[in-house]
Motif scaffolding. Sequence first.
Motif, PDB file in Angstrom:
ATOM      1  N   ARG A   1       0.980  -1.039   0.014  1.00 55.33           N
ATOM      2  CA  ARG A   1       0.384  -0.073  -0.360  1.00 55.33           C
ATOM      3  C   ARG A   1       1.083   1.499  -0.340  1.00 55.33           C
ATOM      4  O   ARG A   1       0.441   2.154  -0.990  1.00 55.33           O
ATOM      5  N   GLU A   2       2.590   1.181   0.636  1.00 60.12           N
ATOM      6  CA  GLU A   2       2.878   2.338   0.986  1.00 60.12           C
ATOM      7  C   GLU A   2       3.557   2.806  -0.623  1.00 60.12           C
ATOM      8  O   GLU A   2       3.629   3.255  -1.431  1.00 60.12           O
TER       9      GLU A   2
ATOM     10  N   ALA B   1       1.037   3.597  -3.144  1.00 58.21           N
ATOM     11  CA  ALA B   1       0.769   5.274  -2.943  1.00 58.21           C
ATOM     12  C   ALA B   1       2.362   6.460  -3.330  1.00 58.21           C
ATOM     13  O   ALA B   1       1.331   7.522  -3.322  1.00 58.21           O
TER      14      ALA B   1
ATOM     15  N   HIS C   1      -6.612   6.095  -2.903  1.00 59.44           N
ATOM     16  CA  HIS C   1      -6.858   8.129  -3.682  1.00 59.44           C
ATOM     17  C   HIS C   1      -7.981   7.951  -5.140  1.00 59.44           C
ATOM     18  O   HIS C   1      -7.805   9.318  -6.022  1.00 59.44           O
TER      19      HIS C   1
ATOM     20  N   ALA D   1      -4.695   1.253  -1.708  1.00 58.63           N
ATOM     21  CA  ALA D   1      -3.832   2.268  -2.297  1.00 58.63           C
ATOM     22  C   ALA D   1      -4.959   2.978  -3.108  1.00 58.63           C
ATOM     23  O   ALA D   1      -5.101   4.490  -3.428  1.00 58.63           O
TER      24      ALA D   1
END
Length: 340
Positions: free
Chosen positions: A174-175, A178, A214, A210
């Motif tokens: 996820r990081e 992102a 967004h 992610a």
Amino acid sequence: MPRTREAKPTINDVARLSGVSKKTVSRVINRSPLLNDATREKVEAVIAELGYVPNPQARALALRRNFVLGMIYDNPNAQMVLNFQEGVLDAIRDSEYALVIHPVDRHSPALFDDIRRFIEHQRLSGVMILPPLSENDAFAALFDELGCAYVRMGSAELADAVHLVQSNDREGVREAVACLIGEGHRRIGLVEGPEGFRSAVERRAGWREALEAHGLPCDETLVARGNYTFETGKAAGAALLDGPAPPTAIFASNDVMAAGVVHVARERGLDVPQDLSVVGFDDTAIAATIWPPLTTVRWPIRTMARSAARKLIHPEAAGREQSRFPTEFVPRASTAPPRR
């Protein structure tokens, strides 16, 4: 008269001269974290003075078990298996313990019988089981039936802390995704791992979460499946790049598949990262040695393996050992903002 050999010192001698139990001497030899420094130093001094050398075979006969840990796996990611093995060897170095590797075929109808024979014949002190086998609760039941200590490795919570070493794959991916979104990418492809692996499920979930966080769609045309190998990374990368609206970035679920994606991008005359950003997962040696060096998510597998082995070597302290291990985003030169 023939000369008689001088008797070798035994663990009983060490215990008697140190004023401790044999169990305490064994804990000193195997570096138990529960001992205080004074006791450890006193026993180590007696061991050095006597020249005592542990005899695991003799102790195994007395205890009716071997000082041997087993590692069971069926996994196409050879680098992952090697890294786990190295972590276990880190943990057992200078101890009485040895490691036995046992690859299996998870599709074999004789799988459970094979593992049962392995544990019974080796008289293991404990066994470590790697994914995807570790994700099957039936194996835990088998180890309990055989009275064999075990630790399962996973990308999600599979068991209690004593029997588990776990990474946070979902958060790590996820990081990473992102970060790609933060650089301006809106079409981010996914090369997912093989069917039946919890790691593949968790890493896909990180990619999806992610995008959703967004406000971006999870376009299934931007997903291709691999098998944690270079060739399947190439095939998946080709499928994504040859589509009608190819991605500007691709997250591959391990570094080897990411290297395959870089390979096919170059075959098509694309520049990495100017035309295509690529991110992997693992931070294995290949990530730092391919060109450009690969942005990736560091998977702390060697650290996880050390903890798994220590849980088995020191069951009295297993609850103190770390069970959940964070991943780490490692930015390198394979990612950049997309061309306008």
